[in-house]
Design an enzyme around this catalytic site. Structure first.
Site, PDB file in Angstrom:
ATOM      1  N   SER A   1      37.368  57.657  22.374  1.00 28.02           N
ATOM      2  CA  SER A   1      38.407  57.159  23.270  1.00 28.02           C
ATOM      3  C   SER A   1      39.788  57.552  22.732  1.00 28.02           C
ATOM      4  O   SER A   1      40.070  58.734  22.565  1.00 28.02           O
ATOM      5  CB  SER A   1      38.244  55.652  23.466  1.00 28.02           C
ATOM      6  OG  SER A   1      39.007  55.195  24.553  1.00 28.02           O
TER       7      SER A   1
ATOM      8  N   ASP B   1      31.120  56.677  32.636  1.00 25.98           N
ATOM      9  CA  ASP B   1      32.260  56.496  31.740  1.00 25.98           C
ATOM     10  C   ASP B   1      33.544  56.224  32.518  1.00 25.98           C
ATOM     11  O   ASP B   1      33.801  56.832  33.560  1.00 25.98           O
ATOM     12  CB  ASP B   1      32.428  57.786  30.930  1.00 25.98           C
ATOM     13  CG  ASP B   1      33.103  57.592  29.597  1.00 25.98           C
ATOM     14  OD1 ASP B   1      33.987  56.726  29.498  1.00 25.98           O
ATOM     15  OD2 ASP B   1      32.735  58.318  28.656  1.00 25.98           O
TER      16      ASP B   1
ATOM     17  N   HIS C   1      31.368  54.198  28.650  1.00 29.80           N
ATOM     18  CA  HIS C   1      32.395  54.588  27.689  1.00 29.80           C
ATOM     19  C   HIS C   1      31.924  54.480  26.242  1.00 29.80           C
ATOM     20  O   HIS C   1      32.390  55.227  25.384  1.00 29.80           O
ATOM     21  CB  HIS C   1      33.629  53.713  27.913  1.00 29.80           C
ATOM     22  CG  HIS C   1      34.875  54.226  27.269  1.00 29.80           C
ATOM     23  ND1 HIS C   1      35.381  55.486  27.514  1.00 29.80           N
ATOM     24  CD2 HIS C   1      35.739  53.641  26.392  1.00 29.80           C
ATOM     25  CE1 HIS C   1      36.491  55.657  26.822  1.00 29.80           C
ATOM     26  NE2 HIS C   1      36.731  54.553  26.128  1.00 29.80           N
TER      27      HIS C   1
END
EC number: 3.4.11.5
Length: 305
Positions: free
Chosen positions: A109, A249, A276
């Site tokens: 991320s 995601d 995610h």
């Protein structure tokens, strides 16, 4: 696996570092440095990536970025203190303190965004970069989040819109609506894994970094990173890059495709039925893909030497 921690000086502060070493080291296996997300989510939710130490015979380094977790907290730092440049500098402070010269980087991320910020500067010793569940532009991230929000139940969307307009983003109704988005697109494991819950709890307890740079949650981005992009700088990256994402995601395909399109040596892998936190949803499959990529570029780095 042997594991120890230490504090690394960074500016006038300290960064908490964890080093996991394999029981059976493989001489050609370069260390892997893991960059957590948020910004400000601490390392706990990516802690299971340390299993790559024994699985690949390499040292795996985690650290809590400044401002969160077990590192120095700076709730009174000015807004302009929190920049990508700060975290690039911290990365190299940690790497240098550990005496690491050749290495792989994996970022999840925000950590993948930070990894890209590191890689565009072409640092000596970077053997590969793995970008996990990361956008190349926050504008693309916001657009993707809007598309996913539009798929939520109408009453959930209405609650999000109403409280964001009123500035009541700590209202229980708003938080419940947020959780519906998270269950679909952030982590689909039920109940939420403890590692993720631990990272989230420490961020909520001290949200300075996350709220300053991002905003109140994953899809209402009003922080200083709102206009961040690395797209125009991606052709500068010379290290091989693997981009991974989940089928559901919150980092939608449009958000990470620029990495594949603009980095000369980049490829991608999408994990079915994950979101995610792919590394928490399908940990063994995730680590197997990463292990293969790292091994390939251990050999390439060894050949260059």
């Amino acid at each position: 696996m042997p594991r120890f921690t230490r504090m690394v000086p960074f500016r006038e502060h300290e960064t908490w570092v964890q080093i996991t070493t394999p029981d059976n080291p493989r001489p050609a296996a370069l260390p892997l440095i893991v960059l957590h997300g948020g910004p400000g989510m601490a390392h706990d939710y990516v802690a299971n990536i340390a299993a790559l130490a024994d699985e690949t015979g390499r040292t795996v380094v985690h650290y809590d970025q400044i401002g969160c977790g077990r590192s120095t907290h700076l709730p009174d730092a000015p807004t302009d203190f929190w920049t990508p440049k700060l975290f690039v500098e911290e990365f190299h402070a940690v790497r240098t303190a550990l005496g690491i010269e050749s290495y792989h980087v994996l970022g999840q991320s925000w950590g993948g965004m930070l990894g890209a910020e590191i890689a565009v500067l072409r640092p000596d010793g970077l053997a590969s970069l793995t970008i996990c569940n990361s956008p190349a532009s926050m504008q693309l991230w916001v657009e993707g989040a809007a598309e996913l929000r539009a798929q939520l139940p109408a009453d959930t969307q209405a609650a999000l819109d109403r409280h964001e307009a009123d500035g009541t983003v700590t209202d229980p109704e708003y938080l419940a609506a947020t959780e519906e988005f998270y269950r679909r697109h952030v982590c689909r494991v039920v109940p939420m894994p403890k590692d993720f819950a631990d990272s989230e709890a420490q961020m909520l307890d001290e949200p300075t970094v996350y709220h300053t740079m991002n905003g109140p949650n994953e899809f209402h981005v009003i922080g200083t990173m709102r206009h961040w992009t690395v797209i125009e700088r991606l052709p500068s990256i010379t290290a091989p890059v693997l981009v991974v994402a989940g089928e559901f995601d919150e980092a939608t395909p449009a958000t990470w495709q620029p990495y594949v399109d603009h980095i000369p040596d980049a490829r991608s892998h999408v994990f079915p039925d994950t979101s995610h936190c792919t590394h928490l949803e399908k940990p063994e499959e995730f680590r197997a893909v990463i292990a293969d990529f790292l091994a390939l570029h251990d050999l390439a780095a060894d050949a260059r030497v």
